[in-house]
Design an enzyme around this catalytic site. Sequence first.
Site, PDB file in Angstrom:
ATOM      1  N   HIS A 144      -9.713   1.119   5.040  1.00  0.00           N
ATOM      2  CA  HIS A 144      -8.400   1.234   5.694  1.00  0.00           C
ATOM      3  C   HIS A 144      -8.542   2.166   6.903  1.00  0.00           C
ATOM      4  CE1 HIS A 144      -4.223   2.364   6.381  1.00  0.00           C
ATOM      5  NE2 HIS A 144      -3.882   1.279   5.712  1.00  0.00           N
ATOM      6  N   SER A 200       3.245  -2.409  10.278  1.00  0.00           N
ATOM      7  CA  SER A 200       4.705  -2.419  10.418  1.00  0.00           C
ATOM      8  C   SER A 200       5.328  -3.768  10.052  1.00  0.00           C
ATOM      9  CB  SER A 200       5.109  -1.981  11.823  1.00  0.00           C
ATOM     10  OG  SER A 200       4.668  -0.652  12.065  1.00  0.00           O
ATOM     11  N   LYS A 252       0.004   4.193  -0.125  1.00  0.00           N
ATOM     12  CA  LYS A 252      -0.662   5.348   0.507  1.00  0.00           C
ATOM     13  C   LYS A 252      -0.530   6.582  -0.409  1.00  0.00           C
ATOM     14  CE  LYS A 252       0.335   3.333   4.958  1.00  0.00           C
ATOM     15  NZ  LYS A 252       0.077   3.446   6.381  1.00  0.00           N
ATOM     16  N   GLU A 269      -5.509  -5.131  10.734  1.00  0.00           N
ATOM     17  CA  GLU A 269      -4.468  -4.135  10.955  1.00  0.00           C
ATOM     18  C   GLU A 269      -4.744  -3.399  12.258  1.00  0.00           C
ATOM     19  OE1 GLU A 269      -2.572  -2.873   7.046  1.00  0.00           O
ATOM     20  OE2 GLU A 269      -4.440  -1.770   7.151  1.00  0.00           O
ATOM     21  N   GLY A 309       2.298   2.025  10.711  1.00  0.00           N
ATOM     22  CA  GLY A 309       3.223   3.141  10.520  1.00  0.00           C
ATOM     23  C   GLY A 309       3.932   3.565  11.789  1.00  0.00           C
ATOM     24  N   GLU A 356      -6.922   4.548   7.942  1.00  0.00           N
ATOM     25  CA  GLU A 356      -6.737   5.980   7.651  1.00  0.00           C
ATOM     26  C   GLU A 356      -7.999   6.569   7.019  1.00  0.00           C
ATOM     27  OE1 GLU A 356      -3.054   5.418   5.552  1.00  0.00           O
ATOM     28  OE2 GLU A 356      -2.135   4.806   7.443  1.00  0.00           O
ATOM     29  N   ASN A 396       0.857  -1.189   0.000  1.00  0.00           N
ATOM     30  CA  ASN A 396       0.000   0.000   0.000  1.00  0.00           C
ATOM     31  C   ASN A 396       0.893   1.239   0.000  1.00  0.00           C
ATOM     32  OD1 ASN A 396      -1.903   1.972   0.425  1.00  0.00           O
ATOM     33  ND2 ASN A 396      -2.292   1.442   2.569  1.00  0.00           N
TER      34      ASN A 396
HETATM   35  C1  PEP Z   1      -0.885  -0.068   5.837  1.00  0.00           C
HETATM   36  O1  PEP Z   1      -0.756   0.939   5.178  1.00  0.00           O
HETATM   37  O2  PEP Z   1      -1.912  -0.746   5.697  1.00  0.00           O
HETATM   38  C2  PEP Z   1       0.173  -0.461   6.763  1.00  0.00           C
HETATM   39  C3  PEP Z   1       0.070  -1.590   7.408  1.00  0.00           C
HETATM   40  O3  PEP Z   1       1.231   0.395   6.911  1.00  0.00           O
HETATM   41  P1  PEP Z   1       2.672   0.063   7.613  1.00  0.00           P
HETATM   42  O4  PEP Z   1       3.129  -1.244   7.024  1.00  0.00           O
HETATM   43  O5  PEP Z   1       3.536   1.216   7.203  1.00  0.00           O
HETATM   44  O6  PEP Z   1       2.438  -0.039   9.064  1.00  0.00           O
END
Ligand code: PEP
Length: 248
Positions: free
Chosen positions: A95, A207, A11, A163, A169, A97, A9
């Site tokens: 997601h 992460s 983003k 998640e 992040g 975000e 992703n």
């Molecule tokens: C994500 O964007 O869904 C995500 C898990 O980001 P990160 O791997 O940077 O934590």
Amino acid sequence: MSSKLVIGNWKMNGRHAANLALLGQMLENADINRDGVGLAAPAVYLAQLASVLQGSAMAVAAQDVSRFATDGAFTGENSAQMLADVGCRYVLIGHSERRQYFGEQNDALSAKLQAVAAAGMVPVLCVGETLAEREAGQELAVISQQLEALAAIKGQEYVVAYEPVWAIGTGKVATIEQIDAVHQQIRALVLQCYGASDSIRVLYGGSVKADNADAILSLASVGGALVGGASLEVNGFGKICQAAKKLI
Ligand code: PEP
């Protein structure tokens, strides 16, 4: 049987020239350029990805979709049919975000799931609890409520991504035990409520990096990974994709 699925992703990152360079490196990496690996880019770059990745095994994914299924006066929106038209195979839905900054909730997410499934793509419903919710012992209640959106596409193909918001992040990774426990519970909830087959796939995100991917992706309950930051760099992403070369 298929291999575990990895979706990178990006983003809100990328520029035309930088994407071209990164995709070129990814196409040369046999761990990345294979079936079971996809990239979710900003909507303005999806056609670029589809064009550059054409003929490769990699899939194109969108990060969001309009809840409005038919063309019309919805300024700024991208419909599911448009995403399918430019070559997307997967679409991220809900997601954290999107939930956090755009207030997305189950009514809109159900409409998005339906629109994506109707357009012939595979929705990836993202679920997960905040740190406060976990500390209050509410993670299962929260996830269970978020999974209710799946009722809109009962019996159709979909992927779930777990998640934990506190791990996205932040560099904080859930422990292997925490991941396994929640994944098993998600599988049980989905099987019980939405009549999915045993082939239900639950990705882990939060992460995921080269150095923890193998342990996470070795869990039988983990069907793959949703990777944010680490998908913007070819070496780390390649190692994650290599760790995902396990059959489920
Ligand atoms: C994500 O964007 O869904 C995500 C898990 O980001 P990160 O791997 O940077 O934590």
